[in-house]
Design a protein around this motif. Structure first.
Motif, PDB file in Angstrom:
ATOM      1  N   LEU A   1       3.171  41.162  53.841  1.00 50.09           N
ATOM      2  CA  LEU A   1       4.060  41.806  54.796  1.00 50.09           C
ATOM      3  C   LEU A   1       5.342  42.315  54.152  1.00 50.09           C
ATOM      4  O   LEU A   1       5.985  43.226  54.683  1.00 50.09           O
ATOM      5  CB  LEU A   1       4.399  40.818  55.920  1.00 50.09           C
ATOM      6  N   ALA A   2       5.724  41.716  53.022  1.00 49.80           N
ATOM      7  CA  ALA A   2       6.954  42.142  52.337  1.00 49.80           C
ATOM      8  C   ALA A   2       6.718  43.378  51.470  1.00 49.80           C
ATOM      9  O   ALA A   2       7.671  44.118  51.177  1.00 49.80           O
ATOM     10  CB  ALA A   2       7.491  41.002  51.471  1.00 49.80           C
ATOM     11  N   LEU A   3       5.491  43.595  51.066  1.00 53.64           N
ATOM     12  CA  LEU A   3       5.211  44.729  50.185  1.00 53.64           C
ATOM     13  C   LEU A   3       5.638  46.071  50.779  1.00 53.64           C
ATOM     14  O   LEU A   3       6.111  46.946  50.030  1.00 53.64           O
ATOM     15  CB  LEU A   3       3.716  44.755  49.828  1.00 53.64           C
ATOM     16  N   PRO A   4       5.506  46.296  52.112  1.00 55.81           N
ATOM     17  CA  PRO A   4       6.013  47.564  52.649  1.00 55.81           C
ATOM     18  C   PRO A   4       7.500  47.778  52.388  1.00 55.81           C
ATOM     19  O   PRO A   4       7.935  48.923  52.217  1.00 55.81           O
ATOM     20  CB  PRO A   4       5.727  47.444  54.160  1.00 55.81           C
ATOM     21  N   SER A   5       8.274  46.691  52.352  1.00 58.26           N
ATOM     22  CA  SER A   5       9.703  46.837  52.056  1.00 58.26           C
ATOM     23  C   SER A   5       9.909  47.379  50.651  1.00 58.26           C
ATOM     24  O   SER A   5      10.742  48.269  50.417  1.00 58.26           O
ATOM     25  CB  SER A   5      10.411  45.482  52.186  1.00 58.26           C
TER      26      SER A   5
END
Length: 438
Positions: free
Chosen positions: A246-250
């Motif tokens: 979920l953090a990869l999009p950031s």
């Protein structure tokens, strides 16, 4: 969860989550719509804050996935004490995560924003929003932990109700606090952040009220706070890969902002608007996946592998149908969608082109999102992370960088749909191999 026919069971779990995800997406959409009325500098500031805001949500939701999977497994295996322990330790860890996130993010935001803009007004607006929004980090962490606990118990109606209360509060307070209507002070960007934070607080209050007033199969127990390295290891073994997923999009948005800023600030605004719209398109499909996840975990714990396979197949079909609808909307309504957020003709034209190109990969993306969610439900966090790395790092970053040299800023938009095709080719074999080991 083990005996009811698959389709009615999945629908009963997924439909409340679809509604919940649609409602949850309104948090970002409503904020953006009202902030856009302040001016394009304001929506630019919100776009630049988004990656860090998404990072906090990623930590909350990702660790919640670990809580959900461990509880579901132990419930399916009939180990209630271990399920209670997972819930208790999950809440305690979420509080710690919230405190650390609040301190770090508020501290770094002013410097972070100035990496992507030379406008002092944009940086100041972003700092105003972030200082309030991130002050609610503990509320966000604990609220989403409770959401995953209720989902693991199959209490989807509770999560839907909590999100509805929070979203309605946000919708009502946004214009009042941003523009100072009636007795309310005019807070601008701070008002948008405060309205969202109060909505999230109200959602948490709903979870706590139901917990206190209802007999539930899972209870938080002080005795479960004793050190338990094995259980903590399970929570983080599943949670950390989910957090990274979920953090990869950031990380991706930050990278793409750097590429697009070299062309025009309007492209940065369009990317930010796309991700706001994307939440509304993808979250209903993610609602189906969230409804599937505890069912897969429960049936995996109960050794019902045929039901696990059927759950995956139905979820894939339903997710693809939702994304097909999203594709049609973006193809034929791209202009009015962009005009919701900006009246700048250049930005609208850029956004119209972007939506029509990016949406070409929506339907095939259902393979990756369904496979990743199913793997998390099975406790296969590392395999799920492989899929997310393909979607957000391995394919799209090199593609975007290379295509920009040949197609200009439009190369970024083409990189999205090409990445979804390549990621789907990887995702399905990864899922099948993992299931074969179950």
């Amino acid at each position: 969860m083990r005996e009811k026919p698959i389709l009615p069971l999945l629908l009963s779990m997924a439909l409340p989550m679809v509604v919940s995800m649609l409602v949850n997406s309104l948090y970002n959409i409503i904020d953006s719509l009202f902030v856009a009325k302040i001016g394009e500098d304001a929506i630019t500031a919100l776009s630049l804050v988004y990656p860090v805001q998404n990072l906090i949500n990623a930590l909350a939701i990702g660790f919640g996935v670990g809580i959900n999977a461990v509880i579901s497994y132990h419930l399916g295996a009939g180990e209630i004490d271990r399920a209670d322990a997972a819930a208790t330790r999950g809440i305690a860890c979420s509080i710690v995560h919230g405190v650390v996130s609040m301190i770090v993010c508020i501290t770094v935001m002013p410097r972070f924003l100035r990496l992507f803009t030379d406008s002092e007004q944009v940086a100041e607006m972003g700092t105003q929003y972030a200082s309030i929004a991130f002050a609610f980090s503990v509320i966000i962490m604990v609220g989403l932990a409770f959401e995953k606990i209720y989902q693991a118990m199959g209490r989807m109606q509770v999560t839907m109700t909590a999100l509805l209360f929070g979203c309605v509060t946000n919708i009502v307070l946004d214009p009042l606090l941003i523009f100072g209507i009636g007795p309310f002070p005019q807070l601008g960007m701070r008002g948008a952040a405060l309205a969202t934070g109060i909505g999230q607080l109200l959602s948490l209050c709903v979870y706590l009220f139901v917990y206190v007033r209802t007999e539930l199969p899972i209870r938080l127990r002080r005795s479960c706070l004793r050190p338990d390295a094995a259980l903590d290891g399970k929570l983080y073994a599943i949670g950390v890969p989910a957090i990274l997923n979920l953090a990869l999009p950031s990380l991706l948005v930050t990278f793409l902002n750097g590429l697009l800023a070299g062309f025009s600030q309007s492209y940065v605004v369009v990317l930010g608007i796309y991700y706001k719209l994307q939440t509304f398109l993808y979250l209903p499909a993610n609602g189906i996946v969230q409804g599937m996840r505890p069912l897969i975990g429960y049936n995996y714990g109960a050794k019902q592998h045929a039901r696990v396979k059927k759950l995956y197949e139905l979820t894939l079909i339903m997710s693809a149908a939702i994304m097909a609808a999203g594709t049609v909307i973006c193809l034929f309504a791209s202009r009015p969608l962009m005009q919701l957020f900006t009246s700048n003709p250049e930005t609208v034209a850029i956004g119209q082109t972007a939506l029509r190109i990016i949406c070409l990969g929506f339907v095939v993306s259902a393979v990756s999102t369904t496979s990743s969610g199913a793997l998390e439900g099975l406790g296969k966090g590392a395999e799920s992370l492989v899929i997310s790395l393909c979607r957000y790092i391995v394919f799209i970053m090199p593609l975007a960088a290379v295509l920009c040299h040949f197609l200009g800023a439009n190369g970024v938009w083409h990189a999205f749909w090409i990445t979804e095709v390549l990621s789907a080719i990887v995702a399905y074999p990864v899922y099948r191999k993992a299931v074969g080991k179950c």
